[in-house]
Every structure is written in structure tokens, then in C-alpha cells.
Design a protein around this motif. Structure first.
Motif, mmCIF file in Angstrom:
data_model
loop_
_atom_site.group_PDB
_atom_site.id
_atom_site.type_symbol
_atom_site.label_atom_id
_atom_site.label_comp_id
_atom_site.label_asym_id
_atom_site.label_seq_id
_atom_site.Cartn_x
_atom_site.Cartn_y
_atom_site.Cartn_z
ATOM 1 N N ARG A 41 2.648 -4.582 2.807
ATOM 2 C CA ARG A 41 1.932 -3.749 4.656
ATOM 3 C C ARG A 41 2.563 -5.236 5.434
ATOM 4 N NH1 ARG A 41 -2.844 -7.861 2.130
ATOM 5 N NH2 ARG A 41 -1.486 -10.282 2.118
ATOM 6 N N GLY A 100 -4.954 -1.878 5.739
ATOM 7 C CA GLY A 100 -5.883 -1.840 4.534
ATOM 8 C C GLY A 100 -7.299 -2.219 4.227
ATOM 9 N N GLU A 106 1.001 -0.926 0.116
ATOM 10 C CA GLU A 106 -0.239 -0.339 -0.166
ATOM 11 C C GLU A 106 0.600 1.460 0.311
ATOM 12 O OE1 GLU A 106 -3.797 -0.079 -0.105
ATOM 13 O OE2 GLU A 106 -3.965 -1.776 0.784
#
Length: 441
Positions: free
Chosen positions: A81, A87, A47
Motif C-alpha cells: 500500500r 484500503g 492489496e
């Protein structure tokens, strides 16, 4: 010839002989979560970095020391992550899932990445099962989430875990607690590690979670958060305890639990083991009522937990938990000569299409070598197809466990094999029952 490189430090391969254990655990986790109304969600493995620095907290060990962050080809900062909640919240907001019926319940099985010193139960690439619930502010939701984790452990046969719970209050009452911590730690500033000295003004609660040995002695005498929570937070915590008592879930109040991520509010909890060494927390979670708003959504209460699959496996082994037996080959079809080999492959594919685990030769072995291979596979049945079998339209199917053989027509071959397998399974159940009865006598 040497392998050009080994797996990166802190990672591990899951080999075919081990994968059945992982599949069993993952399926059990998702199936049990489904019973509680949780449905699977899948999010990207990386992300934008600001998602984690904003949600996890830039004073946490995760953000300061452990994230795998890099620039992509567009010079954008992205991060593998380190945990699952941020997320999921991003995905829920981006896809407008909070506009539907609440509560929204999601679950996931994911790989995560943290740059840590590898040790038992702690890897740089590790796997988490997690659940996130959005919408309810009642302590009934806290109890439901904890009950799900408890049910997972019972379903897997895990024993000896202790549930520890705490409340770290809301932002309003926690401000008073943080001020008390600043005053206390300022008086012991010289005894803190360099990292915690930097945390003192911005987020003194992070000092309570420091892994540095030099800070532990100081933390032991620190003020307790439960002495500072407001009436609403105390009422919520008492409501959780009342519901856990009602559900018959044992717990102990541990005022030292703060969890390692900044987004937690009110309820925090851990399931702790004494059987797997220093990394004894098998599952941890709590509320994060301000995170949805922090990441751009409307104020929405939320909560969840995560458990590490590697630690779960360690705990299951320590408890002697049973795993299902690995599925073995139903039937091996050995081919003799080109015609026999062709017919064996044809029948093998027909069996596979009907849902059987069937194999045939693709190594150009002799019939004798094929039968040895069938034995190594642990095949339940085996048959040889040669010229005489093709002419007669029948073959001999041998029971590789009992040694008995039966003649089977090549017409409706799959149906006859199905009946043989059913008869074999029935015999095994009868024999197991007789052995159990003898043992009881």
C-alpha cells in the motif's frame, strides 16, 4: 565479522532507545482521535493492484513511478500500500460498514511504501496516521476533521504550522477548469517535462502537482481553480471557512493546492512547516466524495487526512517538544548463590505479575557485577538475596537514587515495594515543587 546485508535503502530501524518516542506519538494520535469519535481500523499491508490504480489514479506519480508492485505465486498483481485511504474504503465496503449508523469514523497507524528518492522526512517505507469519515456532506465535517488534526498538533506541543486550504471543485465544475488548463499548458507544451506532456489530455491537474523543476515556472502562471468552481462548491468552501473562523483555527487560502491523488474533490488542505526543509507538508487531506462509488459502493460523501510520523518526529524535534521520560526498572533483585538466585527470580516474577518493572540476573554475574548492571539500568531500588536473607525472611532494599536503605520482609514483598515506590514518587513531587518555588523567587 561483517553483517551479511544492511537494511534496504529508504528504510530505517526503530531501535529500543527510540521506540518510546514512537509509542508516545502513536498513543497520543489514537487517543486524541478517539475523543472525536474515530475508532481504529486495520487493513492488509498489500492489496490487489487495481485498487490503487483505480482510486489513486493512473496519471499520478504514485501509480506511475512509486508503487511496489509484483506478481504473487498465483500470478496475481499485488501492491504494497502506498497510502491508507483506498484500503480503508475497500474494507468498509467489503464488510458492509456503511449499513450502520453514519457518520462512520475510522483511524489507523500503518506502514506505507513508495519508491522515492530517500531524504529527510521521505522514506521508501514510512508510517502514516490517518482518519477517514464516511457519510456527511456538510462543511461541518470538513471543519471537524481539520480540528482533529489541529488538536493533535497542540496536544503534542507542535508549533509553527500553517494551515492551507483550497477547493478543487466537484467533477462538474472541475471539467471547465481542466479545459482551461489544457488550453494554457498546450501553449507551453515544450516547457513541460515528458511525464506532464503525457498527462495533458488525460488529467492536466496532475501537472500542477509535478515535482519537476522545469514545470514549476510554467505552473506559476496557470489558471486558478477557485475561478472555476460552481456555486455549490463555493458555498461549501465558504461554509468551511466560516466554521474554521468560529473554532479559532487560523488558515490561509492557497489556490495552488491540488494534492497528489486523483480521488480528491472539493476541500483539500495541508498543514505546512517551514522548519523541516523541502518536505514541509506534515499533514494533508480533504474530501473524496466519489471514491466509495468508484470502488463499487453507493454514492457516499467521505473525507479524511493522513500525516507522516517521520515528518511529525522531525517537526517535534525542531520545535523542542518534550517526550515522556522512558520507564526505568522499579527494582533489581540480585541473587547470591543458587538458592538466592532462585528466590530472586521467583520474587521478580511475582512483582512482574503485579505490574512492576522488575529484573533479576540471567547472565550468571557476580553480585558486584549485578549491582553495576542495576545501576546501568537506572533501577530505582535494588536488593540482594543470599543465604542470610533467606534464613531471616528479610532483605535490605536500597534506594539507588538517594542511597537510603530499608529492611523489607520477603512476605508480601510486592505490597511493600509498592509503598516504597509511592513514597519515592511523593518525595520527588515535593522536591520538584520546592525547586519550582525557588526558581520563581
Amino acid at each position: 565479522m561483517a553483517v551479511i546485508t544492511n537494511a534496504p535503502r529508504g528504510t530505517q530501524d526503530v531501535l529500543p532507545a527510540q521506540s518510546a518516542r514512537w509509542q508516545y506519538i502513536e498513543n497520543t494520535l489514537l487517543r486524541t482521535a478517539e475523543l472525536f469519535g474515530f475508532r481504529e481500523i486495520r487493513t492488509p499491508v498489500f492489496e490487489h493492484t487495481e485498487l490503487f490504480s483505480r482510486s489513486v489514479g493512473d496519471t499520478t506519480d504514485v501509480v506511475q513511478k512509486e508503487m511496489y508492485t509484483f506478481l504473487d505465486k498465483g500470478k496475481r498483481s499485488v501492491t504494497l500500500r502506498p497510502e491508507g485511504t483506498a484500503g480503508v474504503v475497500r474494507a468498509v465496503l467489503q464488510n458492509g460498514l456503511l449499513g450502520g449508523a453514519l457518520p462512520l469514523r475510522t483511524c489507523y497507524v500503518i506502514p506505507c511504501f513508495r519508491y522515492e528518492k530517500p531524504q529527510a522526512g521521505r522514506l521508501r517505507e514510512f508510517h502514516q496516521f490517518g482518519v477517514e469519515m464516511f457519510g456527511p456532506k456538510s462543511p461541518a465535517a470538513d471543519a471537524q476533521v481539520i480540528a482533529l488534526a489541529n488538536e493533535i498538533f497542540q496536544t503534542l506541543g507542535i508549533e509553527g504550522l500553517e494551515l492551507h486550504i483550497n477547493s478543487i471543485g466537484c467533477p462538474e465544475c472541475r471539467a471547465k477548469y481542466q479545459q482551461a488548463l489544457r488550453e494554457y499548458f498546450t501553449a507551453h507544451l515544450g516547457a513541460l517535462c515528458e511525464t506532464c506532456q503525457g498527462r495533458l489530455e488525460k488529467n492536466p491537474m496532475r501537472i500542477l502537482d509535478c515535482k519537476s523543476p522545469e514545470c514549476h515556472a510554467v505552473v506559476e502562471g496557470a489558471p486558478l481553480v477557485l475561478d472555476y468552481i460552481c456555486d455549490d462548491c463555493r458555498e461549501h468552501f465558504e461554509g468551511l471557512k466560516k466554521r474554521l473562523d468560529l473554532l479559532g483555527i487560523s488558515y490561509s487560502v492557497d489556490p495552488k493546492i491540488v494534492r497528489g491523488l486523483d480521488y480528491y474533490t472539493r476541500t483539500v488542505f495541508e498543514f505546512v512547516s517551514q522548519k523541516i526543509g523541502a518536505q514541509g507538508t506534515v499533514c494533508g487531506g480533504g474530501r473524496y466524495d466519489g471514491l466509495v462509488e468508484e470502488l463499487g459502493g453507493s454514492a457516499t460523501p467521505a473525507l479524511g487526512f493522513a500525516m507522516g510520523l517521520e515528518r511529525l518526529l522531525l517537526q517535534m524535534d525542531a520545535c523542542g517538544c518534550l517526550f515522556p521520560e522512558e520507564n526505568t526498572c522499579d527494582i533489581y533483585l540480585a541473587g547470591m548463590g543458587e538458592a538466592g538466585s532462585l528466590r530472586a527470580q521467583q520474587l521478580c516474577y511475582e512483582l512482574q505479575q503485579e505490574g512492576f518493572y522488575a529484573e533479576c540476573d540471567c547472565m550468571e554475574r557476580s553480585v558486584k557485577a549485578q549491582m553495576k548492571y542495576a545501576d546501568k539500568l537506572g533501577a530505582k531500588y535494588a536488593a540482594v538475596l543470599g543465604e542470610s536473607e533467606l534464613q531471616s525472611g528479610e532483605c535490605t532494599v536500597k534506594d539507588m537514587r538517594g542511597g537510603k536503605s530499608v529492611q523489607v520482609s520477603l512476605t508480601d514483598f510486592a505490597g511493600q515495594i509498592y509503598r516504597l515506590l509511592l513514597e519515592g514518587a511523593y518525595t520527588e513531587v515535593i522536591e520538584a515543587g520546592e525547586q519550582l518555588q525557588k526558581g520563581q523567587e
